[in-house]
Scaffold this motif. Structure first.
Motif, PDB file in Angstrom:
ATOM      1  N   TYR A  57      52.568  40.550  34.888  1.00  0.00           N
ATOM      2  CA  TYR A  57      51.564  39.591  34.416  1.00  0.00           C
ATOM      3  C   TYR A  57      52.109  38.170  34.423  1.00  0.00           C
ATOM      4  CZ  TYR A  57      48.371  37.237  31.192  1.00  0.00           C
ATOM      5  OH  TYR A  57      47.493  36.358  30.628  1.00  0.00           O
ATOM      6  N   ASN A  58      53.365  38.008  34.051  1.00  0.00           N
ATOM      7  CA  ASN A  58      53.953  36.673  33.931  1.00  0.00           C
ATOM      8  C   ASN A  58      54.048  35.930  35.251  1.00  0.00           C
ATOM      9  OD1 ASN A  58      54.376  36.820  31.091  1.00  0.00           O
ATOM     10  ND2 ASN A  58      56.080  38.191  31.489  1.00  0.00           N
ATOM     11  N   THR A  59      53.982  36.637  36.362  1.00  0.00           N
ATOM     12  CA  THR A  59      54.088  35.986  37.672  1.00  0.00           C
ATOM     13  C   THR A  59      52.731  35.683  38.301  1.00  0.00           C
ATOM     14  OG1 THR A  59      54.181  38.070  38.905  1.00  0.00           O
ATOM     15  CG2 THR A  59      56.283  37.168  38.097  1.00  0.00           C
ATOM     16  N   LEU A  60      51.657  36.095  37.656  1.00  0.00           N
ATOM     17  CA  LEU A  60      50.315  35.887  38.213  1.00  0.00           C
ATOM     18  C   LEU A  60      49.883  34.430  38.074  1.00  0.00           C
ATOM     19  CD1 LEU A  60      48.458  38.994  36.749  1.00  0.00           C
ATOM     20  CD2 LEU A  60      49.310  38.694  39.081  1.00  0.00           C
ATOM     21  N   PRO A  61      49.063  33.960  39.022  1.00  0.00           N
ATOM     22  CA  PRO A  61      48.476  32.620  38.884  1.00  0.00           C
ATOM     23  C   PRO A  61      47.606  32.558  37.623  1.00  0.00           C
ATOM     24  CG  PRO A  61      48.045  33.534  41.081  1.00  0.00           C
ATOM     25  CD  PRO A  61      48.640  34.628  40.260  1.00  0.00           C
ATOM     26  N   LEU A  62      47.559  31.395  37.002  1.00  0.00           N
ATOM     27  CA  LEU A  62      46.819  31.220  35.754  1.00  0.00           C
ATOM     28  C   LEU A  62      45.362  31.679  35.869  1.00  0.00           C
ATOM     29  CD1 LEU A  62      46.669  30.307  32.827  1.00  0.00           C
ATOM     30  CD2 LEU A  62      46.191  27.993  33.659  1.00  0.00           C
ATOM     31  N   LYS A  63      44.682  31.304  36.938  1.00  0.00           N
ATOM     32  CA  LYS A  63      43.276  31.690  37.074  1.00  0.00           C
ATOM     33  C   LYS A  63      43.111  33.201  37.088  1.00  0.00           C
ATOM     34  CE  LYS A  63      41.090  27.678  39.071  1.00  0.00           C
ATOM     35  NZ  LYS A  63      40.112  27.210  40.039  1.00  0.00           N
ATOM     36  N   LEU A  64      44.026  33.898  37.710  1.00  0.00           N
ATOM     37  CA  LEU A  64      43.945  35.346  37.750  1.00  0.00           C
ATOM     38  C   LEU A  64      44.212  35.946  36.372  1.00  0.00           C
ATOM     39  CD1 LEU A  64      43.302  37.615  39.650  1.00  0.00           C
ATOM     40  CD2 LEU A  64      45.715  37.748  40.238  1.00  0.00           C
ATOM     41  N   LYS A  65      45.147  35.365  35.637  1.00  0.00           N
ATOM     42  CA  LYS A  65      45.401  35.813  34.262  1.00  0.00           C
ATOM     43  C   LYS A  65      44.130  35.678  33.421  1.00  0.00           C
ATOM     44  CE  LYS A  65      50.300  34.574  33.945  1.00  0.00           C
ATOM     45  NZ  LYS A  65      51.260  33.698  33.250  1.00  0.00           N
ATOM     46  N   VAL A  66      43.460  34.545  33.555  1.00  0.00           N
ATOM     47  CA  VAL A  66      42.239  34.291  32.786  1.00  0.00           C
ATOM     48  C   VAL A  66      41.176  35.333  33.115  1.00  0.00           C
ATOM     49  CG1 VAL A  66      40.318  32.670  32.472  1.00  0.00           C
ATOM     50  CG2 VAL A  66      42.673  31.834  32.470  1.00  0.00           C
ATOM     51  N   VAL A  67      40.997  35.625  34.393  1.00  0.00           N
ATOM     52  CA  VAL A  67      39.983  36.604  34.797  1.00  0.00           C
ATOM     53  C   VAL A  67      40.368  37.997  34.319  1.00  0.00           C
ATOM     54  CG1 VAL A  67      38.920  37.755  36.787  1.00  0.00           C
ATOM     55  CG2 VAL A  67      39.046  35.266  36.700  1.00  0.00           C
ATOM     56  N   PHE A 100      41.851  49.945  36.741  1.00  0.00           N
ATOM     57  CA  PHE A 100      42.847  49.993  37.805  1.00  0.00           C
ATOM     58  C   PHE A 100      42.299  49.465  39.131  1.00  0.00           C
ATOM     59  CE2 PHE A 100      44.932  53.581  35.289  1.00  0.00           C
ATOM     60  CZ  PHE A 100      45.909  52.743  34.770  1.00  0.00           C
ATOM     61  N   ASP A 101      40.984  49.542  39.352  1.00  0.00           N
ATOM     62  CA  ASP A 101      40.395  49.040  40.600  1.00  0.00           C
ATOM     63  C   ASP A 101      40.719  47.564  40.819  1.00  0.00           C
ATOM     64  OD1 ASP A 101      39.288  51.540  40.880  1.00  0.00           O
ATOM     65  OD2 ASP A 101      37.276  50.930  40.288  1.00  0.00           O
ATOM     66  N   PHE A 102      40.726  46.794  39.748  1.00  0.00           N
ATOM     67  CA  PHE A 102      41.044  45.374  39.867  1.00  0.00           C
ATOM     68  C   PHE A 102      42.523  45.173  40.194  1.00  0.00           C
ATOM     69  CE2 PHE A 102      37.281  45.277  37.077  1.00  0.00           C
ATOM     70  CZ  PHE A 102      36.475  44.460  37.849  1.00  0.00           C
ATOM     71  N   ILE A 103      43.367  45.959  39.562  1.00  0.00           N
ATOM     72  CA  ILE A 103      44.811  45.852  39.797  1.00  0.00           C
ATOM     73  C   ILE A 103      45.138  46.276  41.218  1.00  0.00           C
ATOM     74  CG2 ILE A 103      47.092  46.632  39.059  1.00  0.00           C
ATOM     75  CD1 ILE A 103      45.784  47.132  36.255  1.00  0.00           C
ATOM     76  N   GLU A 104      44.574  47.382  41.660  1.00  0.00           N
ATOM     77  CA  GLU A 104      44.829  47.864  43.014  1.00  0.00           C
ATOM     78  C   GLU A 104      44.272  46.890  44.055  1.00  0.00           C
ATOM     79  OE1 GLU A 104      46.936  50.322  43.705  1.00  0.00           O
ATOM     80  OE2 GLU A 104      47.197  50.439  41.538  1.00  0.00           O
ATOM     81  N   GLY A 105      43.134  46.277  43.748  1.00  0.00           N
ATOM     82  CA  GLY A 105      42.587  45.259  44.645  1.00  0.00           C
ATOM     83  C   GLY A 105      43.540  44.091  44.785  1.00  0.00           C
ATOM     84  N   TYR A 106      44.122  43.680  43.666  1.00  0.00           N
ATOM     85  CA  TYR A 106      45.101  42.589  43.699  1.00  0.00           C
ATOM     86  C   TYR A 106      46.328  42.978  44.513  1.00  0.00           C
ATOM     87  CZ  TYR A 106      48.670  39.300  42.393  1.00  0.00           C
ATOM     88  OH  TYR A 106      49.683  38.377  42.454  1.00  0.00           O
ATOM     89  N   LYS A 107      46.819  44.175  44.289  1.00  0.00           N
ATOM     90  CA  LYS A 107      48.010  44.627  45.009  1.00  0.00           C
ATOM     91  C   LYS A 107      47.754  44.716  46.514  1.00  0.00           C
ATOM     92  CE  LYS A 107      50.403  48.022  43.311  1.00  0.00           C
ATOM     93  NZ  LYS A 107      50.737  49.303  42.666  1.00  0.00           N
ATOM     94  N   ALA A 108      46.555  45.110  46.902  1.00  0.00           N
ATOM     95  CA  ALA A 108      46.226  45.277  48.318  1.00  0.00           C
ATOM     96  C   ALA A 108      45.953  43.951  49.028  1.00  0.00           C
ATOM     97  CB  ALA A 108      45.011  46.191  48.458  1.00  0.00           C
ATOM     98  N   SER A 109      45.261  43.039  48.340  1.00  0.00           N
ATOM     99  CA  SER A 109      44.784  41.825  49.029  1.00  0.00           C
ATOM    100  C   SER A 109      44.890  40.558  48.201  1.00  0.00           C
ATOM    101  CB  SER A 109      43.327  42.019  49.453  1.00  0.00           C
ATOM    102  OG  SER A 109      43.184  43.154  50.270  1.00  0.00           O
ATOM    103  N   GLY A 110      45.676  40.571  47.142  1.00  0.00           N
ATOM    104  CA  GLY A 110      45.826  39.377  46.318  1.00  0.00           C
ATOM    105  C   GLY A 110      44.530  39.013  45.621  1.00  0.00           C
TER     106      GLY A 110
END
Length: 75
Positions: free
Chosen positions: A10-20, A33-43
């Motif tokens: 979490y600490n390495t995520l961009p601020l906007k992504l943390k907020v969302v 987990f769908d949101f996390i996996e989406g981030y891992k796959a395509s940022g």
């Protein structure tokens, strides 16, 4: 903890992504987990894609809120 359990610091995520992610966790009661996996796959675009998928489902997904999150992320 949910992010860490999927290998995302979490600490390495961009601020906007943390907020969302916080908004999603608040709105749904958890960060799916769908949101996390989406981030891992395509940022950030992977998160935007999952937000759009949920907005398209309608009512229970609070489409106006999902669209606002997409706009906030620049999608």
């Amino acid at each position: 903890q949910r992010l860490n359990s999927r290998g995302v610091d979490y600490n390495t995520l961009p601020l906007k992504l943390k907020v969302v992610f916080i908004d999603l966790a608040y709105n749904y009661g958890t960060l799916f987990f769908d949101f996390i996996e989406g981030y891992k796959a395509s940022g950030v675009q992977g998160v935007i894609d999952e937000l759009q998928r949920r907005a398209n489902l309608g009512g229970s997904q609070v489409p106006s809120r999902r669209k606002a999150e997409i706009a906030y992320l620049g999608g």
